[in-house]
Design a protein around this motif. Structure first.
Motif, PDB file in Angstrom:
ATOM      1  N   SER A  13       0.818  -1.220   0.000  1.00  0.00           N
ATOM      2  CA  SER A  13       0.000   0.000   0.000  1.00  0.00           C
ATOM      3  C   SER A  13       0.851   1.269   0.000  1.00  0.00           C
ATOM      4  O   SER A  13       0.427   2.309  -0.510  1.00  0.00           O
ATOM      5  N   VAL A  14       2.080   1.166   0.530  1.00  0.00           N
ATOM      6  CA  VAL A  14       2.938   2.347   0.554  1.00  0.00           C
ATOM      7  C   VAL A  14       3.275   2.812  -0.869  1.00  0.00           C
ATOM      8  O   VAL A  14       3.616   3.974  -1.087  1.00  0.00           O
ATOM      9  N   GLU A  16       1.137   3.013  -3.354  1.00  0.00           N
ATOM     10  CA  GLU A  16      -0.015   3.629  -4.028  1.00  0.00           C
ATOM     11  C   GLU A  16       0.269   5.088  -4.356  1.00  0.00           C
ATOM     12  O   GLU A  16      -0.024   5.568  -5.454  1.00  0.00           O
ATOM     13  N   GLY A  17       0.847   5.779  -3.392  1.00  0.00           N
ATOM     14  CA  GLY A  17       1.185   7.193  -3.613  1.00  0.00           C
ATOM     15  C   GLY A  17       2.240   7.348  -4.689  1.00  0.00           C
ATOM     16  O   GLY A  17       2.149   8.221  -5.558  1.00  0.00           O
ATOM     17  N   ARG A  20       0.601   6.801  -8.269  1.00  0.00           N
ATOM     18  CA  ARG A  20      -0.233   7.877  -8.825  1.00  0.00           C
ATOM     19  C   ARG A  20       0.587   9.122  -9.126  1.00  0.00           C
ATOM     20  O   ARG A  20       0.321   9.821 -10.106  1.00  0.00           O
ATOM     21  N   SER A  45      -4.852   5.562  -8.471  1.00  0.00           N
ATOM     22  CA  SER A  45      -4.917   5.147  -7.079  1.00  0.00           C
ATOM     23  C   SER A  45      -5.979   4.065  -6.877  1.00  0.00           C
ATOM     24  O   SER A  45      -5.745   3.074  -6.175  1.00  0.00           O
ATOM     25  N   GLU A  46      -7.135   4.243  -7.507  1.00  0.00           N
ATOM     26  CA  GLU A  46      -8.214   3.248  -7.394  1.00  0.00           C
ATOM     27  C   GLU A  46      -7.784   1.904  -7.983  1.00  0.00           C
ATOM     28  O   GLU A  46      -7.980   0.854  -7.360  1.00  0.00           O
ATOM     29  N   THR A  49      -4.979   0.264  -5.877  1.00  0.00           N
ATOM     30  CA  THR A  49      -5.543  -0.225  -4.609  1.00  0.00           C
ATOM     31  C   THR A  49      -6.306  -1.532  -4.843  1.00  0.00           C
ATOM     32  O   THR A  49      -6.171  -2.487  -4.077  1.00  0.00           O
ATOM     33  N   ILE A  53      -5.465  -4.978  -2.909  1.00  0.00           N
ATOM     34  CA  ILE A  53      -6.452  -5.551  -1.975  1.00  0.00           C
ATOM     35  C   ILE A  53      -7.142  -6.785  -2.558  1.00  0.00           C
ATOM     36  O   ILE A  53      -7.268  -7.808  -1.894  1.00  0.00           O
ATOM     37  N   GLU A  58      -3.698  -8.672  -0.504  1.00  0.00           N
ATOM     38  CA  GLU A  58      -2.686  -8.139   0.413  1.00  0.00           C
ATOM     39  C   GLU A  58      -1.523  -9.114   0.654  1.00  0.00           C
ATOM     40  O   GLU A  58      -0.836  -9.012   1.663  1.00  0.00           O
TER      41      GLU A  58
ATOM     42  N   GLU B  19      -2.833  13.329   2.100  1.00  0.00           N
ATOM     43  CA  GLU B  19      -3.377  12.379   1.146  1.00  0.00           C
ATOM     44  C   GLU B  19      -4.127  11.286   1.904  1.00  0.00           C
ATOM     45  O   GLU B  19      -3.577  10.686   2.824  1.00  0.00           O
ATOM     46  N   ASP B  21      -5.692   7.821   1.446  1.00  0.00           N
ATOM     47  CA  ASP B  21      -5.844   6.673   0.545  1.00  0.00           C
ATOM     48  C   ASP B  21      -5.891   5.376   1.353  1.00  0.00           C
ATOM     49  O   ASP B  21      -5.934   5.405   2.591  1.00  0.00           O
ATOM     50  N   HIS B  22      -5.867   4.259   0.668  1.00  0.00           N
ATOM     51  CA  HIS B  22      -5.928   2.952   1.330  1.00  0.00           C
ATOM     52  C   HIS B  22      -4.774   2.781   2.316  1.00  0.00           C
ATOM     53  O   HIS B  22      -4.921   2.197   3.386  1.00  0.00           O
ATOM     54  N   HIS B  23      -3.607   3.354   1.938  1.00  0.00           N
ATOM     55  CA  HIS B  23      -2.415   3.189   2.768  1.00  0.00           C
ATOM     56  C   HIS B  23      -2.598   3.770   4.176  1.00  0.00           C
ATOM     57  O   HIS B  23      -2.114   3.207   5.152  1.00  0.00           O
ATOM     58  N   PHE B  53      -5.560  15.209  -1.631  1.00  0.00           N
ATOM     59  CA  PHE B  53      -5.943  14.013  -2.385  1.00  0.00           C
ATOM     60  C   PHE B  53      -6.763  13.068  -1.515  1.00  0.00           C
ATOM     61  O   PHE B  53      -6.415  12.831  -0.358  1.00  0.00           O
ATOM     62  N   ASP B  55      -9.111   9.279  -2.249  1.00  0.00           N
ATOM     63  CA  ASP B  55      -9.760   8.357  -3.183  1.00  0.00           C
ATOM     64  C   ASP B  55     -10.881   7.605  -2.463  1.00  0.00           C
ATOM     65  O   ASP B  55     -11.261   7.962  -1.347  1.00  0.00           O
ATOM     66  N   SER B  56     -11.400   6.547  -3.089  1.00  0.00           N
ATOM     67  CA  SER B  56     -12.590   5.885  -2.536  1.00  0.00           C
ATOM     68  C   SER B  56     -12.285   5.161  -1.217  1.00  0.00           C
ATOM     69  O   SER B  56     -13.193   4.882  -0.454  1.00  0.00           O
ATOM     70  N   SER B  57     -11.001   4.875  -0.954  1.00  0.00           N
ATOM     71  CA  SER B  57     -10.650   4.280   0.341  1.00  0.00           C
ATOM     72  C   SER B  57     -10.947   5.274   1.462  1.00  0.00           C
ATOM     73  O   SER B  57     -11.409   4.889   2.538  1.00  0.00           O
TER      74      SER B  57
END
Lengths: 153, 117
Positions: A13-14, A16-17, A20, A45-46, A49, A53, A58, B19, B21-23, B53, B55-57
């Motif tokens: 997950s780290v 993701e940033g 994007r 990002s969507e 993610t 997930i 994960e 930001e 997000d999911h993270h 920022f 998102d949907s998370s």
């Protein structure tokens, strides 16, 4: 002119940033508005993610991000080699989620659709998923001629 | 993650990260729920002044906290949304679930004072 970049990174997950921001930086070559950059960031990002997930649940794996610029079009694909899915249409329904216990909103695909012009999803159980999105840059050029976009930022 | 919590008189103000997000969602959810339970929070304010920022998370975290607060009869609001955040709220329908306050009037707890959770 055609320009392409491809990044492979761990499904953590780290990242993701990182993903994007990388896509956004590449797209700046087309001189997008801040809103268009934000749209691409949100969509990437969507998709990333989802890969982490749902694709890899994960666990360890690699995510592949490809961006292609061609004329004023940007093509973004996010691919995983994870579990895949049998019913893509159901997965794309707003508010549908297989992980409500994680408080997933079920809006991932809806966001990708809202912020990009087109989205294609290819998936096979056991093989993985590839999401390809396209967006035309410069659609609101007449409103943002100074290139500064939104003044409130 | 650089999220901060201010608590005062049953009200908690969450200064949302740059930001969302999911993270960062899991930590945000865990910390917020812990504080809401421990301090009997009745009013929850999400402050988006630093947020660029989401998102949907992030939407999932907000909807979850809204539901939890709703069960206990609490109030939830959001403040200081920039134009992008306003767009995210509208696209997701969050603006129908959470009262959005943009004015200078404070909902609770001073900006500079208050404890950090």
């Amino acid at each position: 002119m055609r320009n392409e970049m491809r990044i492979e990174f761990d499904a953590k997950s780290v990242n993701e940033g990182f993903a994007r921001v990388s896509a956004a930086a590449f797209v700046t070559q087309l001189d997008p508005t801040l809103d268009e950059v934000a749209d691409v960031k949100t969509a990437v990002s969507e998709a990333v993610t989802n890969a982490i997930i749902h694709g890899y649940e994960e666990r360890d794996g690699k995510v592949y991000l490809t961006c292609i610029l061609e004329g004023d079009m940007v093509y973004v694909s996010v691919e995983d080699k994870g579990v895949g899915m049998s019913d893509v249409r159901q997965a794309m329904e707003p508010f549908y989620t297989t992980k409500p216990e994680m408080e997933r909103s079920g809006m991932g695909f809806a966001f990708m659709e809202a912020f990009m012009d087109d989205i294609q999803v290819e998936s096979k159980p056991g093989m993985g998923t590839k999401v390809t999105m396209t967006k035309k840059i410069g659609q609101k050029e007449e409103e943002n001629q100074d290139g500064c976009g939104d003044s409130s930022y | 993650m650089d999220c901060k919590y201010q608590l005062k008189d049953g009200c908690m103000r969450i200064s949302m990260p740059r930001e969302v997000d999911h993270h960062c969602a899991e930590q945000l959810r865990r910390e917020a729920d812990l504080l809401i339970g421990a301090y009997h929070i009745r009013r929850l304010v999400f402050d988006f002044r630093r947020t660029e920022f989401m998102d949907s998370s992030g939407i999932g975290v907000l909807i979850g906290r809204c539901k939890n607060m709703g069960y206990s009869g609490g109030e939830v609001s959001a403040e200081h949304l920039n134009e992008r955040m306003q767009k995210i709220f509208v696209v997701s329908g969050l603006h129908k679930m959470i009262r959005v306050a943009g004015g200078p009037k404070q909902q609770c707890a001073d900006q500079d004072g208050g404890k950090q959770g």
